[in-house]
Design a protein around this motif. Structure first.
Motif, PDB file in Angstrom:
ATOM      1  N   ALA A 132       4.496   9.824   7.439  1.00  0.00           N
ATOM      2  CA  ALA A 132       4.282   8.965   6.273  1.00  0.00           C
ATOM      3  C   ALA A 132       2.796   8.742   6.019  1.00  0.00           C
ATOM      4  N   TYR A 133       2.049   8.414   7.058  1.00  0.00           N
ATOM      5  CA  TYR A 133       0.613   8.183   6.882  1.00  0.00           C
ATOM      6  C   TYR A 133      -0.139   9.485   6.587  1.00  0.00           C
ATOM      7  N   THR A 134       0.381  10.587   7.099  1.00  0.00           N
ATOM      8  CA  THR A 134      -0.234  11.883   6.774  1.00  0.00           C
ATOM      9  C   THR A 134      -0.091  12.190   5.289  1.00  0.00           C
ATOM     10  N   ILE A 135       1.092  11.934   4.746  1.00  0.00           N
ATOM     11  CA  ILE A 135       1.302  12.145   3.307  1.00  0.00           C
ATOM     12  C   ILE A 135       0.424  11.191   2.502  1.00  0.00           C
ATOM     13  N   ALA A 136       0.292   9.951   2.983  1.00  0.00           N
ATOM     14  CA  ALA A 136      -0.594   9.000   2.315  1.00  0.00           C
ATOM     15  C   ALA A 136      -2.028   9.524   2.310  1.00  0.00           C
ATOM     16  N   ALA A 137      -2.460  10.094   3.423  1.00  0.00           N
ATOM     17  CA  ALA A 137      -3.811  10.651   3.499  1.00  0.00           C
ATOM     18  C   ALA A 137      -3.969  11.836   2.544  1.00  0.00           C
ATOM     19  N   LEU A 138      -2.928  12.639   2.407  1.00  0.00           N
ATOM     20  CA  LEU A 138      -2.991  13.794   1.509  1.00  0.00           C
ATOM     21  C   LEU A 138      -3.141  13.364   0.049  1.00  0.00           C
ATOM     22  N   VAL A 139      -2.310  12.431  -0.396  1.00  0.00           N
ATOM     23  CA  VAL A 139      -2.369  12.025  -1.801  1.00  0.00           C
ATOM     24  C   VAL A 139      -3.639  11.216  -2.077  1.00  0.00           C
ATOM     25  N   ALA A 140      -4.072  10.419  -1.088  1.00  0.00           N
ATOM     26  CA  ALA A 140      -5.316   9.674  -1.265  1.00  0.00           C
ATOM     27  C   ALA A 140      -6.508  10.622  -1.337  1.00  0.00           C
ATOM     28  N   SER A 141      -6.448  11.720  -0.599  1.00  0.00           N
ATOM     29  CA  SER A 141      -7.545  12.693  -0.618  1.00  0.00           C
ATOM     30  C   SER A 141      -7.772  13.243  -2.021  1.00  0.00           C
ATOM     31  N   ILE A 142      -6.691  13.462  -2.755  1.00  0.00           N
ATOM     32  CA  ILE A 142      -6.806  13.997  -4.107  1.00  0.00           C
ATOM     33  C   ILE A 142      -7.504  13.006  -5.026  1.00  0.00           C
ATOM     34  N   ALA A 143      -7.041  11.748  -5.003  1.00  0.00           N
ATOM     35  CA  ALA A 143      -7.626  10.725  -5.885  1.00  0.00           C
ATOM     36  C   ALA A 143      -9.071  10.414  -5.501  1.00  0.00           C
ATOM     37  N   TYR A 144      -9.337  10.271  -4.210  1.00  0.00           N
ATOM     38  CA  TYR A 144     -10.708   9.984  -3.772  1.00  0.00           C
ATOM     39  C   TYR A 144     -11.659  11.117  -4.152  1.00  0.00           C
ATOM     40  N   SER A 145     -11.218  12.342  -3.972  1.00  0.00           N
ATOM     41  CA  SER A 145     -12.077  13.481  -4.289  1.00  0.00           C
ATOM     42  C   SER A 145     -12.450  13.489  -5.763  1.00  0.00           C
ATOM     43  N   SER A 189      -1.634   4.941  -2.211  1.00  0.00           N
ATOM     44  CA  SER A 189      -1.173   5.946  -1.249  1.00  0.00           C
ATOM     45  C   SER A 189      -0.199   5.339  -0.246  1.00  0.00           C
ATOM     46  N   LEU A 190      -0.396   4.058   0.098  1.00  0.00           N
ATOM     47  CA  LEU A 190       0.534   3.397   1.015  1.00  0.00           C
ATOM     48  C   LEU A 190       1.909   3.214   0.379  1.00  0.00           C
ATOM     49  N   ALA A 191       1.948   3.118  -0.964  1.00  0.00           N
ATOM     50  CA  ALA A 191       3.240   3.031  -1.644  1.00  0.00           C
ATOM     51  C   ALA A 191       4.056   4.295  -1.387  1.00  0.00           C
ATOM     52  N   VAL A 192       3.371   5.436  -1.353  1.00  0.00           N
ATOM     53  CA  VAL A 192       4.047   6.699  -1.053  1.00  0.00           C
ATOM     54  C   VAL A 192       4.469   6.726   0.415  1.00  0.00           C
ATOM     55  N   ALA A 193       3.577   6.263   1.296  1.00  0.00           N
ATOM     56  CA  ALA A 193       3.899   6.239   2.726  1.00  0.00           C
ATOM     57  C   ALA A 193       5.083   5.327   3.014  1.00  0.00           C
ATOM     58  N   GLU A 194       5.151   4.198   2.326  1.00  0.00           N
ATOM     59  CA  GLU A 194       6.253   3.253   2.521  1.00  0.00           C
ATOM     60  C   GLU A 194       7.587   3.893   2.180  1.00  0.00           C
ATOM     61  N   LYS A 195       7.604   4.683   1.128  1.00  0.00           N
ATOM     62  CA  LYS A 195       8.834   5.359   0.725  1.00  0.00           C
ATOM     63  C   LYS A 195       9.227   6.429   1.732  1.00  0.00           C
ATOM     64  N   THR A 210       4.480   2.756  -9.749  1.00  0.00           N
ATOM     65  CA  THR A 210       3.148   2.330 -10.168  1.00  0.00           C
ATOM     66  C   THR A 210       2.066   3.065  -9.390  1.00  0.00           C
ATOM     67  N   GLY A 211       2.237   3.157  -8.083  1.00  0.00           N
ATOM     68  CA  GLY A 211       1.254   3.839  -7.258  1.00  0.00           C
ATOM     69  C   GLY A 211       1.107   5.303  -7.627  1.00  0.00           C
ATOM     70  N   THR A 212       2.226   5.985  -7.858  1.00  0.00           N
ATOM     71  CA  THR A 212       2.180   7.403  -8.207  1.00  0.00           C
ATOM     72  C   THR A 212       1.511   7.622  -9.553  1.00  0.00           C
ATOM     73  N   VAL A 213       1.888   6.796 -10.538  1.00  0.00           N
ATOM     74  CA  VAL A 213       1.284   6.920 -11.879  1.00  0.00           C
ATOM     75  C   VAL A 213      -0.220   6.686 -11.820  1.00  0.00           C
ATOM     76  N   LEU A 214      -0.645   5.685 -11.075  1.00  0.00           N
ATOM     77  CA  LEU A 214      -2.075   5.380 -10.992  1.00  0.00           C
ATOM     78  C   LEU A 214      -2.834   6.472 -10.242  1.00  0.00           C
ATOM     79  N   LEU A 215      -2.244   7.034  -9.201  1.00  0.00           N
ATOM     80  CA  LEU A 215      -2.885   8.137  -8.486  1.00  0.00           C
ATOM     81  C   LEU A 215      -3.113   9.329  -9.418  1.00  0.00           C
ATOM     82  N   VAL A 216      -2.084   9.674 -10.174  1.00  0.00           N
ATOM     83  CA  VAL A 216      -2.195  10.802 -11.106  1.00  0.00           C
ATOM     84  C   VAL A 216      -3.196  10.487 -12.213  1.00  0.00           C
ATOM     85  N   ALA A 217      -3.126   9.266 -12.754  1.00  0.00           N
ATOM     86  CA  ALA A 217      -4.002   8.899 -13.862  1.00  0.00           C
ATOM     87  C   ALA A 217      -5.466   8.928 -13.451  1.00  0.00           C
TER      88      ALA A 217
END
Length: 239
Positions: A132-145, A189-195, A210-217
Motif C-alpha cells: 500500500a505504501y509502495t503504491i502511495a510512493a509511486l503515485v506521489a512520485s508522479i505528482a511531485y515530479s 497518495s495516502l488515500a490510494v494507500a488506504e484503499k 478526491t485524492g485521485t482527481v487531485l493527483l491527476v489534475a
C-alpha cells in the motif's frame, strides 16, 4: 512526446556523482531505520505504518521529488545551457514531457523501491502495508515530479521553494492544520494507500476519488504550464 537524446542528457544530469550520492542517502536511512525498528520492536503493523507514513511518504518521497524534479531542468536554466537544447529541432512540450518521464522514473526508483523493501523488513507486508505504501510512493512520485519540474521551469529558487513545500507545508502545516492536509500530495497518495491496504493502520484526510482527481489534475496542469513557460522562454538570438 519523448526524445531519447533529451532523456539521456537528463539522466546523466540527475545521476551524476554528487546528485546520485544525495539520492542514495534517504533510502539508505529508511532501510537502516526499518532494520533497527524490526530488531528492537519486532513485526508490528502499527509501527510499520508509522515508519512508512511518517518517514517514507512524509519526508523521503517529497525530498527525492525535489531533487529529481528541479534537477531535471533547473540547473540548465540557471547556467544557460538550456539554450543549446532549445536550439535543437525538438518541440518544447516534448522537452518537458521527456524530462518529466525521467524525473518520475528516478523518483520512483529511489523512493518506491526502498519503501517496499522497508515495509517487508518491518512486518513482512502484513495487512498489505508494504504494498500500500509502495503504491502511495509511486503515485506521489508522479505528482511531485510534475510539481517540482514546474518550479524548476519558472523559478531560479526552485529548490528552496520545493523544500519549503515539502518540509514546511506538508510536514509541518500538514500535521498541525487539518485544512492544510486536503491540499497535500502526501494525503492524496495516502488515500490510494488506504484503499489498497484496507487497514485501519493507514488513514487519509481525503477520500479516494478526491485524492485521485487531485493527483491527476496537479500532474496534468503542472506539466502543461511548464510546457507553456518553456515555450515562451526566449533564446538570445530570438530577441
Amino acid at each position: 512526446m519523448y526524445d531519447p537524446t533529451v532523456a539521456r542528457l537528463t539522466y546523466r544530469a540527475l545521476l551524476g556523482r554528487r546528485r546520485a550520492a544525495i539520492l542514495f542517502v534517504l533510502p539508505a536511512l529508511l532501510l537502516v531505520i526499518a532494520g533497527a525498528v524490526r530488531m528492537f520492536a519486532g513485526a508490528d503493523d502499527r509501527i510499520a505504518s508509522d515508519v512508512l507514513g511518517g518517514f517514507a511518504i512524509a519526508t523521503m518521497v517529497p525530498l527525492i521529488g525535489v531533487i529529481a524534479g528541479t534537477g531535471a531542468i533547473g540547473p540548465e536554466i540557471d547556467d544557460g545551457s538550456i539554450v543549446y537544447l532549445l536550439a535543437k529541432p525538438v518541440k518544447r512540450p516534448t522537452i518537458i514531457c521527456t524530462k518529466l518521464i525521467v524525473s518520475i522514473a528516478v523518483t520512483m526508483v529511489f523512493s518506491a523501491v526502498p519503501t517496499l523493501i522497508a515495509g517487508l523488513i518491518l512486518n513482512g507486508n502484513g495487512q498489505q502495508i508494504a504494498v500500500a505504501y509502495t503504491i502511495a510512493a509511486l503515485v506521489a512520485s508522479i505528482a511531485y515530479s510534475a510539481l517540482f519540474l514546474l518550479l524548476g521551469t519558472v523559478s531560479r529558487h526552485a529548490v528552496v521553494f520545493g523544500l519549503v513545500y515539502a518540509l514546511v507545508w506538508e510536514a509541518l502545516f500538514g500535521s498541525l492544520v487539518p485544512g492544510a492536509r486536503t491540499l497535500s500530495v502526501q494525503q492524496w497518495s495516502l488515500a490510494v494507500a488506504e484503499k489498497v491496504g484496507g487497514s485501519d493502520a493507514i488513514t487519509s484526510d481525503v477520500g479516494l476519488t478526491t485524492g485521485t482527481v487531485l493527483l491527476v489534475a496537479v500532474t496534468v496542469l503542472a506539466t502543461w504550464y511548464a510546457g507553456q513557460k518553456l515555450r515562451t522562454l526566449k533564446l538570445a538570438g530570438e530577441e
